[in-house]
Design a protein around this motif. Structure first.
Motif, mmCIF file in Angstrom:
data_model
loop_
_atom_site.group_PDB
_atom_site.id
_atom_site.type_symbol
_atom_site.label_atom_id
_atom_site.label_comp_id
_atom_site.label_asym_id
_atom_site.label_seq_id
_atom_site.Cartn_x
_atom_site.Cartn_y
_atom_site.Cartn_z
ATOM 1 N N ILE A 57 0.832 -1.213 0.000
ATOM 2 C CA ILE A 57 0.000 0.000 0.000
ATOM 3 C C ILE A 57 0.867 1.265 0.000
ATOM 4 C CG2 ILE A 57 -1.596 1.374 1.410
ATOM 5 C CD1 ILE A 57 -2.988 -1.188 2.200
ATOM 6 N N THR A 58 2.003 1.225 0.717
ATOM 7 C CA THR A 58 2.841 2.420 0.811
ATOM 8 C C THR A 58 3.400 2.848 -0.546
ATOM 9 O OG1 THR A 58 3.411 2.007 3.118
ATOM 10 C CG2 THR A 58 4.893 3.424 1.866
ATOM 11 N N PRO A 59 4.117 1.976 -1.304
ATOM 12 C CA PRO A 59 4.578 2.411 -2.635
ATOM 13 C C PRO A 59 3.428 2.675 -3.604
ATOM 14 C CG PRO A 59 5.094 0.101 -2.268
ATOM 15 C CD PRO A 59 4.648 0.654 -0.961
ATOM 16 N N ALA A 60 2.300 1.953 -3.436
ATOM 17 C CA ALA A 60 1.148 2.213 -4.308
ATOM 18 C C ALA A 60 0.606 3.621 -4.076
ATOM 19 C CB ALA A 60 0.044 1.178 -4.063
ATOM 20 N N MET A 61 0.576 4.053 -2.823
ATOM 21 C CA MET A 61 0.134 5.411 -2.507
ATOM 22 C C MET A 61 1.097 6.450 -3.064
ATOM 23 S SD MET A 61 -2.767 5.740 -0.875
ATOM 24 C CE MET A 61 -2.626 7.303 -0.023
ATOM 25 N N LYS A 103 6.072 9.684 2.428
ATOM 26 C CA LYS A 103 4.955 8.752 2.577
ATOM 27 C C LYS A 103 3.764 9.432 3.247
ATOM 28 C CE LYS A 103 5.447 5.820 5.896
ATOM 29 N NZ LYS A 103 5.956 4.680 6.700
ATOM 30 N N TRP A 104 4.012 10.161 4.319
ATOM 31 C CA TRP A 104 2.918 10.793 5.045
ATOM 32 C C TRP A 104 2.332 11.964 4.279
ATOM 33 C CZ3 TRP A 104 0.592 7.984 8.254
ATOM 34 C CH2 TRP A 104 1.279 7.007 8.985
ATOM 35 N N THR A 105 3.162 12.646 3.507
ATOM 36 C CA THR A 105 2.644 13.735 2.681
ATOM 37 C C THR A 105 1.647 13.203 1.657
ATOM 38 O OG1 THR A 105 4.754 14.882 2.917
ATOM 39 C CG2 THR A 105 3.287 15.662 1.182
ATOM 40 N N ASP A 106 1.971 12.031 1.054
ATOM 41 C CA ASP A 106 1.066 11.440 0.067
ATOM 42 C C ASP A 106 -0.248 10.992 0.689
ATOM 43 O OD1 ASP A 106 2.431 11.765 -2.293
ATOM 44 O OD2 ASP A 106 3.649 9.980 -2.019
ATOM 45 N N TYR A 107 -0.205 10.479 1.902
ATOM 46 C CA TYR A 107 -1.440 10.053 2.560
ATOM 47 C C TYR A 107 -2.406 11.230 2.739
ATOM 48 C CZ TYR A 107 0.342 5.405 3.772
ATOM 49 O OH TYR A 107 0.798 4.115 3.723
ATOM 50 N N ILE A 108 -1.856 12.431 2.866
ATOM 51 C CA ILE A 108 -2.692 13.620 3.036
ATOM 52 C C ILE A 108 -3.075 14.222 1.683
ATOM 53 C CG2 ILE A 108 -2.781 15.962 3.979
ATOM 54 C CD1 ILE A 108 -0.766 15.004 6.115
#
Length: 424
Positions: free
Chosen positions: A19-23, A158-163
């Motif tokens: 999920i992390t690289p997919a995000m 990673k956290w920037t992309d989640y937002i």
């Protein structure tokens, strides 16, 4: 600052769920050029035809290229410019591959920073076409903010992309709402312009936006688990974001008659929050380009420390801001075709080496492998001829296929005639 080293493999104990690289790939796809290409396609095609063109380009070609490149990164745990040492040799990987990745990533970053500067300038009422100084100040500030998480490292990104990815979805919904409200369902669905672009040219344009991922996907999948299943799923982040985003760019542009996404948004009457979300969503792909710049420079200068990578990423950022201020946005289409010539030819050599010569293994080879140079040149030549001299088929796809074939044949001949550290 995290210990995000550039040259050593990522240990399997630090590998993350797919999920992390997919995000991150989803964030990479949430890019202004995707909206711009979607808008440009409306000059020649109706929405139903654009949809099928996207299905062919994204599912038929993009997913395959990303899966292959991503699997190499996950299997080796290394970045693209380091993986290239196995086929090209350390010297050539630094001088040609690393420099190419750096220049093209810098170009993408500068281009998007320029558009973001336009959007935020419009939000503040600055005439970005005539007030250069006001636009330049806004663009520099945008660029520095864009760069910060990628300078810090992968985990910050990673956290920037989640937002930011959910924020981008808000932009999609807002764009669709304003398009249907201001243009009307009947006009949008009945849009059938006189074609000025062939089907092959349209597919090539779609692939051109994403072709860099055929090479740099490994920069992010090196953090993924080295299984084929995970790396088959990871490109879904690109396709599931790209398909609706291309379509939104097209829908928004119908009736507006402009591929400049800032002009389109102004024409649709986007409120201030729309331009702010455009900037925030753009942050995702900017992080990826910025991060790849730093990794490529780290390979060129043989820097492996987290602090060293961060400094080189900052240096690349400064250079990219200068390029943005010099007006790269005026050469958007030329830049797309330029990347479609270089990246597939390099990626073809790396894929040919990994899958057909070394049987899924990687070796840190010193020196310069001329067979890789010849195969890369052949791929670039075929891409150039079929793109500019005698337009035919899909130049990027033809380029990668030719470079794979030439490399495999050349290496097998070399093994028989003059074996060295590159032959197996």
């Amino acid at each position: 600052m995290d210990q995000d080293q550039a040259l050593l493999p990522i240990p399997e104990s630090e590998r993350q769920h797919w999920i992390t690289p997919a995000m991150i790939f989803g964030g990479l796809e949430f890019t202004i050029p995707v909206l711009m290409v979607g808008a440009a396609l409306t000059a020649s095609f109706g929405l139903s035809k654009i949809f099928w063109l996207l299905i062919i380009a994204l599912f038929g070609f993009q997913w395959i290229g990303n899966t292959l490149s991503g699997y190499i990164g996950a299997k080796t745990g290394r970045s693209s410019s380091v993986i290239a040492r196995s086929s090209f040799g350390a010297i050539q990987a630094k001088l040609i591959v690393g420099l190419t990745i750096f220049i093209v990533s810098l170009g993408w970053w500068a281009l998007q920073t320029a558009v973001a500067g336009n959007a935020i300038s419009a939000m503040f009422g600055i005439d970005y076409k005539n007030d250069w100084m006001g636009w330049a100040i806004v663009t520099v500030i945008c660029g520095l903010l864009f760069a910060l998480p990628s300078i810090i490292g992968y985990n910050s990104m990673k956290w920037t992309d989640y937002i930011a990815v959910p924020a981008g979805l808000i932009l999609i919904v807002g764009g669709l709402y304003l398009a249907f409200k201001n243009i009307g369902w009947d006009i949008i669905t009945s849009w059938q312009p006189e074609p000025t672009m062939t089907v092959f040219a349209a597919i090539s344009l779609i692939i051109g936006v994403n072709v860099s991922q055929w090479l740099i996907a490994s920069d992010y999948t090196r953090y993924a688990k080295p299984t084929l299943k995970d790396n088959l799923i990871i490109p879904s982040g690109i396709v599931l974001v790209g398909l609706p985003l291309f379509m939104v760019g097209a829908i928004m542009a119908v009736g507006v008659g402009d591929a400049d996404i800032v002009n389109v948004m102004m024409g649709l009457g986007f409120p201030i929050w729309g331009f702010l979300i455009l900037w925030f969503a753009t942050w995702t792909s900017q992080l990826v380009n910025n991060y790849s710049m730093g990794l490529a420079l780290a390979n060129i200068f043989n820097v492996n420390s987290g602090k060293g990578r961060a400094f080189l990423t900052f240096l690349g950022t400064v250079l990219a801001i200068i390029v943005a201020l010099m007006g790269i946005l005026e050469h958007f289409m030329d830049f797309l075709y330029f990347t479609a010539l270089l990246y597939p030819a390099i990626a073809g050599v790396i894929m040919g080496d990994f899958f057909f010569i070394r049987k899924h293994q990687w070796k840190d080879n010193t020196g310069w492998n001329w067979m890789a140079t010849i195969a890369m040149a052949a791929g670039i030549l075929v891409g150039y001829i079929t793109q500019y001299l005698y337009p035919f088929g899909l130049p990027a796809v033809q380029s990668i296929v030719v470079s794979i074939i030439v490399y495999v044949i050349a290496m097998r001949m070399k093994k028989k005639v003059a074996p060295d550290q590159f032959t197996v």
